[in-house]
Design an enzyme around this catalytic site. Structure first.
Site, PDB file in Angstrom:
ATOM      1  N   ARG A  37      37.833  36.805  31.953  1.00  0.00           N
ATOM      2  CA  ARG A  37      37.609  38.256  31.989  1.00  0.00           C
ATOM      3  C   ARG A  37      37.807  38.901  30.620  1.00  0.00           C
ATOM      4  O   ARG A  37      37.162  39.913  30.314  1.00  0.00           O
ATOM      5  CB  ARG A  37      38.523  38.904  33.029  1.00  0.00           C
ATOM      6  N   LYS A 197      42.556  37.938  49.762  1.00  0.00           N
ATOM      7  CA  LYS A 197      42.464  39.370  50.042  1.00  0.00           C
ATOM      8  C   LYS A 197      41.725  39.587  51.366  1.00  0.00           C
ATOM      9  O   LYS A 197      40.645  40.174  51.412  1.00  0.00           O
ATOM     10  CB  LYS A 197      41.755  40.079  48.889  1.00  0.00           C
ATOM     11  N   GLY A 345      37.796  36.580  40.466  1.00  0.00           N
ATOM     12  CA  GLY A 345      38.609  36.113  39.348  1.00  0.00           C
ATOM     13  C   GLY A 345      39.083  34.686  39.564  1.00  0.00           C
ATOM     14  O   GLY A 345      38.988  33.840  38.674  1.00  0.00           O
ATOM     15  N   GLY A 368      35.873  41.340  44.720  1.00  0.00           N
ATOM     16  CA  GLY A 368      35.517  42.375  45.691  1.00  0.00           C
ATOM     17  C   GLY A 368      34.286  43.138  45.241  1.00  0.00           C
ATOM     18  O   GLY A 368      33.422  43.483  46.054  1.00  0.00           O
TER      19      GLY A 368
END
Ligand code: ADP
Ligand code: 3PG
Ligand code: MG
Length: 388
Positions: A37, A197, A345, A368
């Site tokens: 990232r 998540k 990620g 997401g």
């Protein structure tokens, strides 16, 4: 046709530019464990340098819930960023306030300022306008290059666009271009979902099921579905309030669950791996990966795919004895000639570690965010840029 401004629409000379990046990277022993990232933000950072802007970067890291958490300070990120850019990176101890304003006013042209974790302030997630205004005071122009956070209507993503001339960075442009390849996918079109998540990702399943031909569920998500099936899930990570929704979703025959699972007695490096049928998990163990029988059967089912999206590791992939499912599927996708889009990620980190990232169509920095895009939603961050 893009409806928002991009870098080429601005004159940056001598201007202070505040850039929202997604530096929410995996950490290990106080160091950045995967810097994808950070590397992905370099094109925008370099562009701004070349155009003589003064660069102020801001990001969240983890989920500190509005309080200072020392392990989630941005220092390791600043260190890595300095190595990657060869420039001095000054990490400040807060992201708003007098001291920050003073530091920004006195910054040198070549220096990069990295603000402290935005989520140390509860106002960030609350999309608080006064907080956004404080952030906006630090700069003349706002650029959003945080593709991974585009699905969050937070102050540094949404509210701030009301206070500064705003535009999208190069990563955001590239992500949208690559993801648009599956706007109208070649079929069969499959999705593989994993990760942790659950409450976030379970919400997208309903819409995804309308688009894909099959949807494979692994990761911690599989445990909530296992419970919904009435199986013992032992010490697995479960979201009890999502069991009802899982039951509802399971009625759809496109949804595919594992048939076996690799379990551990705890979620640690020391845990001993034992494989069981998905319906035979002992009470004192947690499902930490999909099993070998599942991997074999999924590979068979995925074989005729023309398009596959994969989001979230299929198990506790940081721990080698529970990484096999994730790694096997990653290798399979790297070998496949289908259009492969990987998001998240941790999924991106997993394929990067295997050295296979350049063997697939696109590895998105968004987890997401890429899912909500693929689901067909307008991302709040993009909508805010379009309004501005
Ligand atoms: P991504 O970053 O790819 O979007 P998430 O952030 O949702 O994925 O989840 C990644 C995390 O999920 C990893 O830390 C991984 O260890 C964890 N995980 C995956 N499967 C399990 C499981 N069965 N039990 C516990 N943690 C899991
Ligand atoms: C991600 O890791 O997907 C992004 O950085 C967003 O993080 P969040 O899910 O904690 O908002
Ligand atoms: Mg993650």
């Amino acid at each position: 046709m893009t409806m928002y401004k991009t870098l080429k629409d601005f004159d940056f000379t001598g201007k202070r530019v505040i850039v929202r990046v997604d530096f929410n990277v995996p950490l290990k022993e106080g160091k950045v464990d995967n810097d994808k990232r950070i590397r992905s933000a370099l094109p925008t950072i370099n562009y701004l340098h070349e155009h003589e802007a003064k660069i102020i970067l801001m990001s969240h890291l983890g989920r500190p819930k509005g309080k200072i958490v020392d392990e989630l300070r941005m220092d390791p990120v600043a260190e890595r960023l300095s190595e990657l850019t060869g420039k001095k990176v000054t990490k400040l101890d807060d992201c708003v306030g007098e001291d920050v304003e003073k530091a920004v006013k006195g910054m040198a042209q070549e220096e990069i300022i990295l603000l402290e974790n935005l989520r140390f302030h509860a106002e960030e997630k609350e999309n608080d306008d006064a907080f956004a205004q404080k952030l906006s005071r630090l700069a003349d122009i706002y650029i959003n290059d945080a593709f991974g956070a585009m699905h969050r209507a937070h102050a540094s993503v949404e509210a701030i666009t009301k206070h500064l001339p705003s535009g999208a960075g190069l990563l955001v442009e590239k992500e949208l271009e690559m993801l648009s390849k599956v706007d109208d996918p070649e079929r069969p079109f499959y999705a593989i979902l994993g990760g942790l998540k659950v409450s976030d990702k379970i919400k997208v399943i309903d819409n995804l099921l309308k688009k894909v031909d099959k949807l494979f569920i692994g990761g911690a998500m599989m445990c909530t579905f296992g419970l919904a099936k009435g199986y013992e899930m032992g010490k697995s990570v479960i979201e009890p309030d999502k069991v009802g929704l899982a039951k509802e979703l399971m009625k759809n025959e496109k949804l595919i669950l594992p048939t076996d699972t690799v379990t551990g007695e705890s979620l640690t490096e020391e845990a001993k791996a034992e494989t069981y049928g998905f319906d035979k998990v002992p009470k004192d163990r947690a499902c930490l990966d999909v099993g070998p029988e599942t991997v074999k059967s999924w590979k068979g089912l995925l074989n005729d795919a023309k398009t596959i999206i994969w989001n979230g590791p299929l198990g506790l992939s940081e721990v080698p004895q529970f990484a096999e499912g994730t790694n096997e599927i990653a290798r399979f996708l790297a070998d496949s000639s289908a259009t492969i889009i990987i998001g998240g990620g941790d999924s991106a980190a997993a394929i990067d570690k295997l050295g296979l990232a350049d063997k697939v169509t696109h590895v998105s920095t968004g987890g997401g965010a890429s899912l909500e895009y693929l689901e067909g939603k307008t991302l709040p961050g993009i909508a805010a840029l379009e309004k501005g």
